[in-house]
Enzyme design. Structure first.
Site, PDB file in Angstrom:
ATOM      1  N   TYR A  33       8.526  -9.398  11.383  1.00  0.00           N
ATOM      2  CA  TYR A  33       7.496  -9.346  12.419  1.00  0.00           C
ATOM      3  C   TYR A  33       7.791  -8.229  13.405  1.00  0.00           C
ATOM      4  CZ  TYR A  33      10.558 -11.461  15.971  1.00  0.00           C
ATOM      5  OH  TYR A  33      11.564 -11.694  16.873  1.00  0.00           O
ATOM      6  N   LYS A 147      14.359  -7.503  11.501  1.00  0.00           N
ATOM      7  CA  LYS A 147      13.577  -8.359  12.410  1.00  0.00           C
ATOM      8  C   LYS A 147      12.810  -9.393  11.596  1.00  0.00           C
ATOM      9  CE  LYS A 147      10.734  -7.929  16.587  1.00  0.00           C
ATOM     10  NZ  LYS A 147      11.739  -8.374  17.574  1.00  0.00           N
ATOM     11  N   GLU A 179      23.721 -10.099  21.911  1.00  0.00           N
ATOM     12  CA  GLU A 179      22.431  -9.839  22.556  1.00  0.00           C
ATOM     13  C   GLU A 179      21.864 -11.146  23.068  1.00  0.00           C
ATOM     14  OE1 GLU A 179      19.850  -8.138  19.570  1.00  0.00           O
ATOM     15  OE2 GLU A 179      20.532  -9.563  18.071  1.00  0.00           O
ATOM     16  N   LEU A 204      19.718  -6.449  16.967  1.00  0.00           N
ATOM     17  CA  LEU A 204      18.451  -5.796  16.639  1.00  0.00           C
ATOM     18  C   LEU A 204      18.407  -4.427  17.301  1.00  0.00           C
ATOM     19  CD1 LEU A 204      15.632  -6.169  15.298  1.00  0.00           C
ATOM     20  CD2 LEU A 204      14.811  -6.833  17.563  1.00  0.00           C
TER      21      LEU A 204
END
Length: 285
Positions: A33, A147, A179, A204
């Site tokens: 996505y 992702k 993260e 990411l």
């Protein structure tokens, strides 16, 4: 009025939007996505988001059911049909429907869905007073640079933060922050150096991250791309996160301890200002 959403080439009211119960996105989280910001009715950093989408698809050996230019046309049509001035466009591609089997289908029929969400991006009230995070173990898979829609671990981390009275979670692996639940994490040292984890499979590769770091370097702000510990973060002068839906957002507390003086710091505030300026200058209508 119901939103208009996009499902496999058709624009339909959200109440009429359906995908198969056999879709592999539903059964296996077999999908990817992207989330693109919308400011003043136009897309922000969208070309970079679609380039990352192609990388994610390639990592999973998945084909896109639409060319990039078709996706952009559909995104813009959604923005127009929903009269969206500020918010995001969510896009998801899965390997599509097939009888349940761990092996990929021999002839996949990818599913593409998109929808809009209205959000206050520029005047986000959290930007004024900052957010508080808690640290949690990073239990995600080892390809966080892809992702994917497999977001249960991130969702659990976010919920753990909310249950603890915080706003978000920072995930920790081997003593180092990776993260946030849906964002990249940063600290600012006492001498004004911005520190964030280097790119790799551990995090990411954020689109907003790349823009913010480029803008910071243009203004001679020193950047160090390296891991940092939880204690280093707690001892920092400032901390912040970046993402497409939050831009640059101050972090003023970690695990119940103040970061700096417990208020948004000058480096964070400045980076938010210049990012918003840059985003508005590059809007794609």
């Amino acid at each position: 009025m119901s939103r208009i959403v996009y499902v496999n080439g058709r624009f339909v009211p959200e109440a009429e939007a359906h995908v198969s119960i056999f879709d592999r996105g539903f059964l296996f989280a077999d999908g990817v996505y992207e989330v693109s910001s919308v400011l003043d009715g136009g897309l922000v950093d969208n070309a970079a988001h679609l380039a990352r989408l192609e990388r994610s698809l390639g990592a999973l050996g998945m084909a896109s059911p639409a060319a990039p230019e078709e996706i952009v046309r559909a995104q813009k049509e959604l923005i127009a049909r929903n009269d969206l001035d500020e918010g995001v466009v969510y896009l998801q591609i899965t390997r599509g429907p097939a009888d349940r089997d761990f092996a990929y289908p021999a002839v996949p029929r990818p599913t593409l869905v998109m929808f809009t969400q209205e959000k206050a991006l520029v005047d986000n009230p959290l930007a004024a007073h900052g957010i508080r995070v808690v640290t949690v173990p990073d239990v995600r898979w080892k390809h966080r640079d892809v992702k994917t829609v497999g977001l249960l671990a991130a969702s659990m981390a976010k919920q753990a933060a909310l249950d603890a009275g915080a706003d978000d979670a920072w995930m920790v692996e081997d003593g180092f922050v990776t993260e946030g639940s849906s964002n990249n994490a940063y600290i600012v040292t006492g001498d004004g150096v911005v520190v964030t984890r280097h790119l790799g499979r551990e995090i990411l590769h954020g689109i907003t991250r790349s823009v913010v770091l480029a803008l910071a370097r243009e203004r001679q702000i020193t950047i160090e791309e390296r891991p940092f510990t939880v204690q280093e973060a707690k001892d920092a002068a400032e901390a912040f996160i970046t993402s497409a839906s939050t831009f640059v957002l101050p972090v003023v507390g970690i695990d119940g301890e103040k970061v700096g003086d417990g208020t948004p710091g000058p480096v964070t505030r400045r980076l938010r200002e210049i990012y918003v300026e840059s985003a508005r200058a590059g809007i794609d209508r």
